[in-house]
Design a protein around this motif. Structure first.
Motif, PDB file in Angstrom:
ATOM      1  N   SER A   2       0.826  -1.207   0.000  1.00 22.31           N
ATOM      2  CA  SER A   2       0.000   0.000   0.000  1.00 22.31           C
ATOM      3  C   SER A   2       0.861   1.258   0.000  1.00 22.31           C
ATOM      4  CB  SER A   2      -0.886   0.030   1.245  1.00 22.31           C
ATOM      5  OG  SER A   2      -2.039  -0.743   1.040  1.00 22.31           O
ATOM      6  N   ALA A   3       0.297   2.313  -0.585  1.00 20.61           N
ATOM      7  CA  ALA A   3       0.974   3.599  -0.544  1.00 20.61           C
ATOM      8  C   ALA A   3       0.891   4.142   0.876  1.00 20.61           C
ATOM      9  CB  ALA A   3       0.311   4.558  -1.518  1.00 20.61           C
ATOM     10  N   PRO A   4       1.969   4.753   1.366  1.00 16.69           N
ATOM     11  CA  PRO A   4       1.922   5.296   2.724  1.00 16.69           C
ATOM     12  C   PRO A   4       0.980   6.501   2.809  1.00 16.69           C
ATOM     13  CG  PRO A   4       3.965   5.934   1.650  1.00 16.69           C
ATOM     14  CD  PRO A   4       3.264   5.001   0.708  1.00 16.69           C
ATOM     15  N   PRO A  52       8.963   7.960  -9.761  1.00 17.24           N
ATOM     16  CA  PRO A  52       8.161   6.979 -10.516  1.00 17.24           C
ATOM     17  C   PRO A  52       7.781   5.756  -9.690  1.00 17.24           C
ATOM     18  CG  PRO A  52       9.980   7.774 -11.866  1.00 17.24           C
ATOM     19  CD  PRO A  52      10.165   8.369 -10.488  1.00 17.24           C
ATOM     20  N   GLU A  53       8.735   5.228  -8.886  1.00 19.51           N
ATOM     21  CA  GLU A  53       8.410   4.005  -8.136  1.00 19.51           C
ATOM     22  C   GLU A  53       7.370   4.281  -7.051  1.00 19.51           C
ATOM     23  OE1 GLU A  53      11.362   5.356  -8.543  1.00 19.51           O
ATOM     24  OE2 GLU A  53      12.449   5.598  -6.645  1.00 19.51           O
ATOM     25  N   TYR A  59      -0.633   3.891  -7.607  1.00 21.75           N
ATOM     26  CA  TYR A  59      -1.632   3.373  -8.544  1.00 21.75           C
ATOM     27  C   TYR A  59      -1.931   1.899  -8.343  1.00 21.75           C
ATOM     28  CZ  TYR A  59      -1.166   7.858 -10.802  1.00 21.75           C
ATOM     29  OH  TYR A  59      -1.171   9.196 -11.040  1.00 21.75           O
ATOM     30  N   ASP A  60      -0.990   1.162  -7.758  1.00 24.68           N
ATOM     31  CA  ASP A  60      -1.231  -0.253  -7.492  1.00 24.68           C
ATOM     32  C   ASP A  60      -2.064  -0.462  -6.234  1.00 24.68           C
ATOM     33  OD1 ASP A  60      -0.008  -1.254  -9.682  1.00 24.68           O
ATOM     34  OD2 ASP A  60       1.926  -1.577  -8.718  1.00 24.68           O
ATOM     35  N   ASP A  61      -2.133   0.570  -5.397  1.00 15.05           N
ATOM     36  CA  ASP A  61      -2.913   0.485  -4.173  1.00 15.05           C
ATOM     37  C   ASP A  61      -4.364   0.182  -4.541  1.00 15.05           C
ATOM     38  OD1 ASP A  61      -4.168   0.857  -1.750  1.00 15.05           O
ATOM     39  OD2 ASP A  61      -2.958   2.612  -1.212  1.00 15.05           O
ATOM     40  N   SER A 148      -2.696   1.081 -13.638  1.00 18.00           N
ATOM     41  CA  SER A 148      -3.098   0.430 -12.389  1.00 18.00           C
ATOM     42  C   SER A 148      -3.419  -1.042 -12.638  1.00 18.00           C
ATOM     43  CB  SER A 148      -4.328   1.131 -11.805  1.00 18.00           C
ATOM     44  OG  SER A 148      -5.056   0.231 -10.980  1.00 18.00           O
ATOM     45  N   ARG A 149      -2.750  -1.921 -11.911  1.00  9.97           N
ATOM     46  CA  ARG A 149      -3.004  -3.351 -12.076  1.00  9.97           C
ATOM     47  C   ARG A 149      -4.419  -3.702 -11.612  1.00  9.97           C
ATOM     48  NH1 ARG A 149       2.890  -4.297 -12.223  1.00  9.97           N
ATOM     49  NH2 ARG A 149       3.354  -3.279 -10.277  1.00  9.97           N
TER      50      ARG A 149
END
Ligand SMILES: [Zn+2]
Length: 286
Positions: A2-4, A52-53, A59-61, A148-149
């Motif tokens: 998850s994004a912080p 970027p990372e 976006y994967d969150d 986004s996956r």
């Protein structure tokens, strides 16, 4: 992962104007980010911004789309008949989503001169695939690209759409699309000039490009400053006006031919701070 909840300066990088290659001048300090304006071309962008990372983590969150209008619309769509059978919850997000989709499909047909649908349509930033599915139902042969996956997975798995998960320039696409659309996407890309150049390489010479994006010269943006609800410095890393859109597009070989700002237009319904733009390839010979 998850994004912080809180980003630090270590997650950020400095960037320069994609047109002029120079640093911007600080407009708003929203630490650890900055809203800056290019002193030469007036393009507004975020610097420092997420690396970027860090952006990919965002976006994967799985929660990224939730709470936003797209996520709510997907939740409503997934619940389908059961929600209405149970008395039906009114979802403004769903109504707006349907209005935009219908309005944008109609706008594409109008722009192509009432030509029958059935050509090739590419959506860049296809999210959960709601617009792409509607375009397919309207007769278009559709392709999508989504970073986004979570979004791409839903579009591929649940809706059976042809969606590539990744950056546009990495997508294995055959050029010559009749229509390329990018709804609420260009404000997210690392380099809008590179983005429009890739789009130009994919659209047919007689094709058309349609996009939507917030605009920083809108009344809410000007009145609210850092309280503008669309500022979102983690995700919205470029902010345009109709004039700076035209500048970037022209450098990429696209002529911005129409800008729709009215929140009464179905393609832009209810959006006080966003516009819909239409661009066409500039002939090579001129
Ligand atoms: Zn500039």
């Amino acid at each position: 992962m998850s994004a912080p909840a809180v980003w630090t300066a270590e997650d950020t990088e400095d960037v320069r104007c994609c047109l002029c290659g120079i640093p911007g001048t600080l407009v708003h300090d929203v630490s650890p980010f900055g809203v800056v304006r290019c002193p030469r071309c007036d393009l507004v962008f975020i610097s420092p911004r997420l690396r970027p990372e860090a952006l990919q983590r965002l976006y994967d969150d799985a929660g990224y789309f939730e709470g936003g209008v797209y996520g709510s619309a997907v939740s409503s769509a997934d619940e389908g008949g059961t929600a209405s059978a149970a008395g039906g919850r009114f979802s403004p997000a769903m109504v707006l989503q349907k209005t935009w989709t219908a309005g944008r499909l109609r706008l594409i047909e109008q722009t192509l001169g009432g030509a029958p649908t059935g050509g090739r349509l590419l959506e860049v930033g296809s999210g959960y695939g709601l617009f792409l599915a509607a375009a397919r139902d309207a007769g278009w042969t559709t392709s999508g690209v989504e970073l986004s996956r979570t979004g791409a997975g839903h579009a591929q798995g649940t809706l059976g759409l042809d969606v590539f998960c990744g950056q546009l320039e990495d997508a294995p696409l055959r050029p010559g699309f009749d229509v390329v659309v990018a709804w609420d996407t260009v404000e997210h890309v690392p380099d809008p000039l590179a983005f429009w150049r890739t789009v130009r390489s994919l659209v047919a010479d007689d094709g058309v490009v349609l996009f939507s994006t917030p605009y920083v010269s809108s009344l809410p943006a000007r009145l609210l400053g850092t309280r503008w609800w669309t500022l979102k410095p983690t995700e919205h890393i470029w902010h345009f006006t109709p004039r700076t859109h035209a500048l970037v597009a022209a450098r990429a070989g696209l002529a911005l031919t129409r800008v729709i700002r009215s929140p009464l237009a179905p393609a832009n319904a209810g959006r006080l701070d966003s516009l819909v733009g239409i661009a066409r390839p500039i002939p090579q010979s001129s």
